[in-house]
Motif scaffolding. Structure first.
Motif, PDB file in Angstrom:
ATOM      1  N   ASP A  84       0.805  -1.221   0.000  1.00  0.00           N
ATOM      2  CA  ASP A  84       0.000   0.000   0.000  1.00  0.00           C
ATOM      3  C   ASP A  84       0.844   1.279   0.000  1.00  0.00           C
ATOM      4  O   ASP A  84       0.320   2.355   0.301  1.00  0.00           O
ATOM      5  CB  ASP A  84      -0.969   0.000   1.186  1.00  0.00           C
ATOM      6  CG  ASP A  84      -0.277   0.037   2.535  1.00  0.00           C
ATOM      7  OD1 ASP A  84       0.955   0.238   2.605  1.00  0.00           O
ATOM      8  OD2 ASP A  84      -0.982  -0.146   3.557  1.00  0.00           O
ATOM      9  N   GLY A  85       2.126   1.172  -0.319  1.00  0.00           N
ATOM     10  CA  GLY A  85       2.984   2.344  -0.334  1.00  0.00           C
ATOM     11  C   GLY A  85       3.726   2.557   0.966  1.00  0.00           C
ATOM     12  O   GLY A  85       4.707   3.291   1.020  1.00  0.00           O
ATOM     13  N   LEU A  86       3.259   1.920   2.012  1.00  0.00           N
ATOM     14  CA  LEU A  86       3.891   2.020   3.327  1.00  0.00           C
ATOM     15  C   LEU A  86       4.253   0.636   3.868  1.00  0.00           C
ATOM     16  O   LEU A  86       5.356   0.412   4.332  1.00  0.00           O
ATOM     17  CB  LEU A  86       2.947   2.728   4.304  1.00  0.00           C
ATOM     18  CG  LEU A  86       3.492   3.046   5.685  1.00  0.00           C
ATOM     19  CD1 LEU A  86       4.650   4.032   5.603  1.00  0.00           C
ATOM     20  CD2 LEU A  86       2.385   3.603   6.577  1.00  0.00           C
ATOM     21  N   ARG A  87       3.310  -0.283   3.791  1.00  0.00           N
ATOM     22  CA  ARG A  87       3.498  -1.644   4.292  1.00  0.00           C
ATOM     23  C   ARG A  87       3.541  -2.642   3.141  1.00  0.00           C
ATOM     24  O   ARG A  87       2.880  -2.450   2.124  1.00  0.00           O
ATOM     25  CB  ARG A  87       2.349  -2.013   5.229  1.00  0.00           C
ATOM     26  CG  ARG A  87       2.400  -1.322   6.558  1.00  0.00           C
ATOM     27  CD  ARG A  87       1.110  -1.518   7.347  1.00  0.00           C
ATOM     28  NE  ARG A  87      -0.031  -0.841   6.728  1.00  0.00           N
ATOM     29  CZ  ARG A  87      -0.296   0.459   6.864  1.00  0.00           C
ATOM     30  NH1 ARG A  87       0.483   1.213   7.572  1.00  0.00           N
ATOM     31  NH2 ARG A  87      -1.343   0.995   6.276  1.00  0.00           N
ATOM     32  N   VAL A  88       4.306  -3.721   3.377  1.00  0.00           N
ATOM     33  CA  VAL A  88       4.391  -4.806   2.405  1.00  0.00           C
ATOM     34  C   VAL A  88       4.097  -6.110   3.128  1.00  0.00           C
ATOM     35  O   VAL A  88       4.630  -6.358   4.214  1.00  0.00           O
ATOM     36  CB  VAL A  88       5.807  -4.910   1.773  1.00  0.00           C
ATOM     37  CG1 VAL A  88       5.842  -6.022   0.726  1.00  0.00           C
ATOM     38  CG2 VAL A  88       6.250  -3.600   1.182  1.00  0.00           C
ATOM     39  N   ILE A  89       3.255  -6.920   2.531  1.00  0.00           N
ATOM     40  CA  ILE A  89       3.046  -8.283   3.015  1.00  0.00           C
ATOM     41  C   ILE A  89       3.504  -9.207   1.900  1.00  0.00           C
ATOM     42  O   ILE A  89       2.996  -9.140   0.778  1.00  0.00           O
ATOM     43  CB  ILE A  89       1.575  -8.571   3.374  1.00  0.00           C
ATOM     44  CG1 ILE A  89       1.105  -7.624   4.475  1.00  0.00           C
ATOM     45  CG2 ILE A  89       1.410 -10.034   3.802  1.00  0.00           C
ATOM     46  CD1 ILE A  89      -0.377  -7.742   4.805  1.00  0.00           C
ATOM     47  N   TYR A  90       4.506 -10.031   2.214  1.00  0.00           N
ATOM     48  CA  TYR A  90       5.009 -11.018   1.267  1.00  0.00           C
ATOM     49  C   TYR A  90       4.302 -12.338   1.532  1.00  0.00           C
ATOM     50  O   TYR A  90       4.043 -12.699   2.683  1.00  0.00           O
ATOM     51  CB  TYR A  90       6.515 -11.213   1.427  1.00  0.00           C
ATOM     52  CG  TYR A  90       7.321  -9.977   1.122  1.00  0.00           C
ATOM     53  CD1 TYR A  90       7.699  -9.676  -0.182  1.00  0.00           C
ATOM     54  CD2 TYR A  90       7.710  -9.098   2.128  1.00  0.00           C
ATOM     55  CE1 TYR A  90       8.434  -8.535  -0.471  1.00  0.00           C
ATOM     56  CE2 TYR A  90       8.441  -7.962   1.848  1.00  0.00           C
ATOM     57  CZ  TYR A  90       8.801  -7.680   0.551  1.00  0.00           C
ATOM     58  OH  TYR A  90       9.531  -6.548   0.271  1.00  0.00           O
ATOM     59  N   GLY A  91       3.987 -13.058   0.467  1.00  0.00           N
ATOM     60  CA  GLY A  91       3.403 -14.391   0.576  1.00  0.00           C
ATOM     61  C   GLY A  91       4.435 -15.426   0.205  1.00  0.00           C
ATOM     62  O   GLY A  91       5.337 -15.161  -0.604  1.00  0.00           O
ATOM     63  N   TYR A  92       4.303 -16.614   0.816  1.00  0.00           N
ATOM     64  CA  TYR A  92       5.262 -17.692   0.587  1.00  0.00           C
ATOM     65  C   TYR A  92       4.566 -19.039   0.515  1.00  0.00           C
ATOM     66  O   TYR A  92       3.594 -19.285   1.234  1.00  0.00           O
ATOM     67  CB  TYR A  92       6.274 -17.799   1.743  1.00  0.00           C
ATOM     68  CG  TYR A  92       6.920 -16.517   2.155  1.00  0.00           C
ATOM     69  CD1 TYR A  92       8.134 -16.113   1.613  1.00  0.00           C
ATOM     70  CD2 TYR A  92       6.324 -15.691   3.113  1.00  0.00           C
ATOM     71  CE1 TYR A  92       8.737 -14.934   2.008  1.00  0.00           C
ATOM     72  CE2 TYR A  92       6.916 -14.505   3.507  1.00  0.00           C
ATOM     73  CZ  TYR A  92       8.122 -14.126   2.960  1.00  0.00           C
ATOM     74  OH  TYR A  92       8.706 -12.960   3.357  1.00  0.00           O
ATOM     75  N   GLU A  93       5.099 -19.887  -0.328  1.00  0.00           N
ATOM     76  CA  GLU A  93       4.837 -21.322  -0.292  1.00  0.00           C
ATOM     77  C   GLU A  93       6.194 -21.983  -0.401  1.00  0.00           C
ATOM     78  O   GLU A  93       6.986 -21.617  -1.270  1.00  0.00           O
ATOM     79  CB  GLU A  93       3.970 -21.792  -1.459  1.00  0.00           C
ATOM     80  CG  GLU A  93       2.513 -21.488  -1.314  1.00  0.00           C
ATOM     81  CD  GLU A  93       1.688 -22.070  -2.458  1.00  0.00           C
ATOM     82  OE1 GLU A  93       0.471 -22.108  -2.299  1.00  0.00           O
ATOM     83  OE2 GLU A  93       2.257 -22.471  -3.487  1.00  0.00           O
ATOM     84  N   ILE A  94       6.442 -22.929   0.484  1.00  0.00           N
ATOM     85  CA  ILE A  94       7.656 -23.727   0.373  1.00  0.00           C
ATOM     86  C   ILE A  94       7.200 -25.141   0.065  1.00  0.00           C
ATOM     87  O   ILE A  94       6.357 -25.704   0.771  1.00  0.00           O
ATOM     88  CB  ILE A  94       8.513 -23.659   1.657  1.00  0.00           C
ATOM     89  CG1 ILE A  94       8.950 -22.209   1.887  1.00  0.00           C
ATOM     90  CG2 ILE A  94       9.722 -24.598   1.530  1.00  0.00           C
ATOM     91  CD1 ILE A  94       9.810 -21.982   3.114  1.00  0.00           C
ATOM     92  N   LEU A  95       7.738 -25.673  -1.027  1.00  0.00           N
ATOM     93  CA  LEU A  95       7.298 -26.970  -1.541  1.00  0.00           C
ATOM     94  C   LEU A  95       8.307 -28.066  -1.245  1.00  0.00           C
ATOM     95  O   LEU A  95       9.515 -27.824  -1.175  1.00  0.00           O
ATOM     96  CB  LEU A  95       7.081 -26.878  -3.051  1.00  0.00           C
ATOM     97  CG  LEU A  95       6.148 -25.765  -3.547  1.00  0.00           C
ATOM     98  CD1 LEU A  95       6.070 -25.784  -5.064  1.00  0.00           C
ATOM     99  CD2 LEU A  95       4.771 -25.885  -2.927  1.00  0.00           C
ATOM    100  N   THR A  96       7.796 -29.288  -1.121  1.00  0.00           N
ATOM    101  CA  THR A  96       8.628 -30.480  -0.977  1.00  0.00           C
ATOM    102  C   THR A  96       9.173 -30.862  -2.359  1.00  0.00           C
ATOM    103  O   THR A  96       8.709 -30.333  -3.378  1.00  0.00           O
ATOM    104  CB  THR A  96       7.806 -31.647  -0.402  1.00  0.00           C
ATOM    105  OG1 THR A  96       6.819 -32.023  -1.374  1.00  0.00           O
ATOM    106  CG2 THR A  96       7.142 -31.292   0.922  1.00  0.00           C
ATOM    107  N   PRO A  97      10.124 -31.807  -2.413  1.00  0.00           N
ATOM    108  CA  PRO A  97      10.660 -32.215  -3.726  1.00  0.00           C
ATOM    109  C   PRO A  97       9.608 -32.739  -4.707  1.00  0.00           C
ATOM    110  O   PRO A  97       9.771 -32.615  -5.913  1.00  0.00           O
ATOM    111  CB  PRO A  97      11.665 -33.315  -3.373  1.00  0.00           C
ATOM    112  CG  PRO A  97      12.091 -33.010  -1.988  1.00  0.00           C
ATOM    113  CD  PRO A  97      10.861 -32.440  -1.316  1.00  0.00           C
ATOM    114  N   ASN A  98       8.516 -33.293  -4.192  1.00  0.00           N
ATOM    115  CA  ASN A  98       7.478 -33.790  -5.111  1.00  0.00           C
ATOM    116  C   ASN A  98       6.354 -32.777  -5.330  1.00  0.00           C
ATOM    117  O   ASN A  98       5.288 -33.120  -5.837  1.00  0.00           O
ATOM    118  CB  ASN A  98       6.943 -35.143  -4.642  1.00  0.00           C
ATOM    119  CG  ASN A  98       6.311 -35.093  -3.276  1.00  0.00           C
ATOM    120  OD1 ASN A  98       6.264 -34.041  -2.643  1.00  0.00           O
ATOM    121  ND2 ASN A  98       5.821 -36.236  -2.821  1.00  0.00           N
TER     122      ASN A  98
END
Length: 143
Positions: A84-98
């Motif tokens: 929003d110009g002031l705050r940032v929310i990062y999203g994540y997914e960490i996946l397994t080898p499969n």
């Protein structure tokens, strides 16, 4: 939206007594993904720090789904969930080898002046970062 994809080989030291990745190591991997996303956008967080600006974490939400183990290769996907110009929310997914989801997460950040921790406007102080974040959150391509 632009999605950074970073592979990380799970090291023995990152596992716990149960033989799975210790939960706090996912936070480190999230930082690796976040740094890679910023780099892919053409910026360098270390340069911002040299300018006297820090980006502390104000909130982290993590949901653990599947374990990762020593010898696995984790794949960290990172994107801009909200900006929003002031705050940032990062999203994540960490996946397994499969390709299964090991964790889903978000981390919230605000940029502050190093000397007094007062928030700054990314939009005003770093207009090129602002434009890149606006564009990245709307892009429909993934790497």
């Amino acid at each position: 939206m632009l999605v950074s994809k970073k592979e990380i080989d799970v090291r023995y030291a990152e596992t716990d007594q149960m033989g799975v990745v210790y939960h706090a190591n996912y936070l480190v991997w999230m930082e690796v993904g976040r740094t890679d996303l910023i780099r892919r956008l053409g910026f360098n967080y270390a340069e911002m720090e040299r300018d006297g600006i820090l980006s502390p974490v104000t909130d982290v939400q993590v949901s653990y789904k599947k374990p990762l183990r020593y010898g696995d290769t984790a794949v960290v996907h990172t994107w801009i969930e909200h900006y929003d110009g002031l705050r940032v929310i990062y999203g994540y997914e960490i996946l397994t080898p499969n390709g299964e989801i090991a964790i889903t997460a978000t981390s919230s950040h605000v940029c502050v002046k190093k000397e007094n921790f007062r928030p700054i406007s990314i939009r005003r102080l770093y207009p090129t970062w602002h434009q890149a974040y606006e564009k990245a959150k709307k892009q429909s391509i993934a790497e």
